[in-house]
Design an enzyme around this catalytic site. Structure first.
Site, mmCIF file in Angstrom:
data_model
loop_
_atom_site.group_PDB
_atom_site.id
_atom_site.type_symbol
_atom_site.label_atom_id
_atom_site.label_comp_id
_atom_site.label_asym_id
_atom_site.label_seq_id
_atom_site.Cartn_x
_atom_site.Cartn_y
_atom_site.Cartn_z
ATOM 1 N N LYS A 53 -13.533 12.939 -20.025
ATOM 2 C CA LYS A 53 -13.137 12.371 -18.732
ATOM 3 C C LYS A 53 -13.507 10.894 -18.677
ATOM 4 C CE LYS A 53 -13.368 16.800 -16.399
ATOM 5 N NZ LYS A 53 -14.201 17.816 -15.739
ATOM 6 N N GLN A 97 -19.633 18.386 -12.532
ATOM 7 C CA GLN A 97 -19.163 19.307 -13.572
ATOM 8 C C GLN A 97 -19.743 20.701 -13.332
ATOM 9 O OE1 GLN A 97 -16.919 18.420 -16.071
ATOM 10 N NE2 GLN A 97 -16.885 20.604 -16.542
ATOM 11 N N ASP A 120 -11.871 16.121 -7.204
ATOM 12 C CA ASP A 120 -11.554 17.451 -7.727
ATOM 13 C C ASP A 120 -10.815 18.278 -6.671
ATOM 14 O OD1 ASP A 120 -11.991 18.206 -10.332
ATOM 15 O OD2 ASP A 120 -14.113 18.717 -10.059
#
Ligand code: NDP
Length: 294
Positions: A53, A97, A120
């Site tokens: 990422k 994460q 997200d």
């Protein structure tokens, strides 16, 4: 028949090149989009995802920060850290994460992220917005699926879309996005009786289960579009999707491979969401063409 391959790497490159132009425009206006990724503990798979990422951000000129926090961090320590990023003007997107260690309440941490930085799209505010069609940050994996279909010119309106899997990060938001696009949607899960009865009726089949090759060609309607979200590590170390590619490719009209299908699109949509967050803060309104692209 041999299905057309939907190449997620190629489609990702197309989107990332478009995003880079928008990043350059923002930078020229004095704003460099910034993504902060928090990783807690030392899960090796998570470390790979996080590195990928960060690299993807840098490749299109975005700022990225990876914060590796110790596995023993307390719940309050972690939410305080998220708060410091909420207040940091150089950061437009925050990603935690998952999974987090057992002693941490994932949901509480996600709710600590400012909704305007929740790239997200997992915060209640963004999930709720998704249900009523107004989300600025659709969750990256299902959003990536929509963008692949759009890129390939595959019509969704009026189609029967069958989604196998009802998780909060894939199946459920995928269903919302497909509904918005005018599909008739069926969501299957582990309690579904006679799964094949549903999958065989799908014009577009999305598999998001986490069980290697569980959907065979005999479960697919001839000519269907098959999107395989699953990523499963086999005993020999190779990756496989939830769809048995060998048999499915003979029946479907188009299919995503694993790897190289939905996976790259997930990171691409994370870049798109972060870019949009930064544009919003900078007061830049993307053109209609650009909005369709991101
Ligand atoms: P979850 O484990 O959270 O959800 C799996 C879903 O599959 C559940 O809804 C479960 O049903 C359902 N399911 C399990 N067994 C069956 C069965 N036999 N028949 C029908 N449905 C079943 O997984 P995720 O949604 O997080 O991920 C799914 C897959 O996608 C994984 O392989 C994951 O690695 C991959 N993934 C890939 C991404 C990418 O970037 N390409 C991103 C995210 C995930 P129930 O709810 O009843 O338990």
């Amino acid at each position: 028949m041999s299905a057309k391959l939907i190449d997620g790497k190629k489609i990702s490159e197309f989107f990332r090149a478009e995003y880079k132009l928008r990043v350059d425009r923002l930078v020229a206006n004095g704003t460099r989009p910034g993504l902060a990724v928090i990783i807690v503990g030392s899960d090796p798979a998570s470390q790979v995802y996080v590195r990928n990422k960060a690299r993807a951000c840098e490749a299109i000129g975005m700022h990225s920060e990876v914060h590796a926090l110790p596995g023993e961090i307390s719940q309050s320590g972690l939410t305080a850290f998220v708060d410091s990023l909420n207040a940091n003007a150089a950061i437009h997107g925050i990603l935690v994460q998952l999974p987090l260690p057992e002693h941490i309440d994932d949901r509480a941490v996600i709710e600590a992220i400012a909704p305007g930085k929740d790239v997200d799209g997992f915060h209640y505010a963004n999930m709720g917005a998704l249900v009523i069609d107004e989300s600025r940050f659709p969750p990256c994996t299902p959003y990536g699926v929509m963008k692949m279909l759009e890129y390939e010119g595959i019509d969704i309106e009026g189609k029967h879309v069958v989604i196998v899997g009802r998780s909060n990060i894939v199946g459920k938001p995928q269903a919302m996005l497909m509904l918005k696009a005018g599909a008739t949607v069926t969501v299957c899960h582990s309690k579904t009786r006679d799964l094949a009865r549903f999958t065989r009726d799908a014009d577009i089949l999305v598999a998001a289960v986490g069980k290697a090759r569980m959907i065979g060609g005999d479960m697919i309607k001839p000519g269907a579009v098959v999107i395989d979200v699953g990523i499963n590590r086999l005993a020999d170390g190779k990756l496989a999707g939830d769809v048995d590619f060998e048999s499915a490719v003979k029946v479907a009209s188009a299919i995503t491979p694993v790897p190289g299908g939905v996976g790259p699109m997930t990171i691409t949509m994370l870049l798109g969401n972060t870019l949009r967050a930064a544009e919003h803060v900078a007061g830049i309104v993307a053109s209609k063409k650009e909005t369709m692209l991101a």
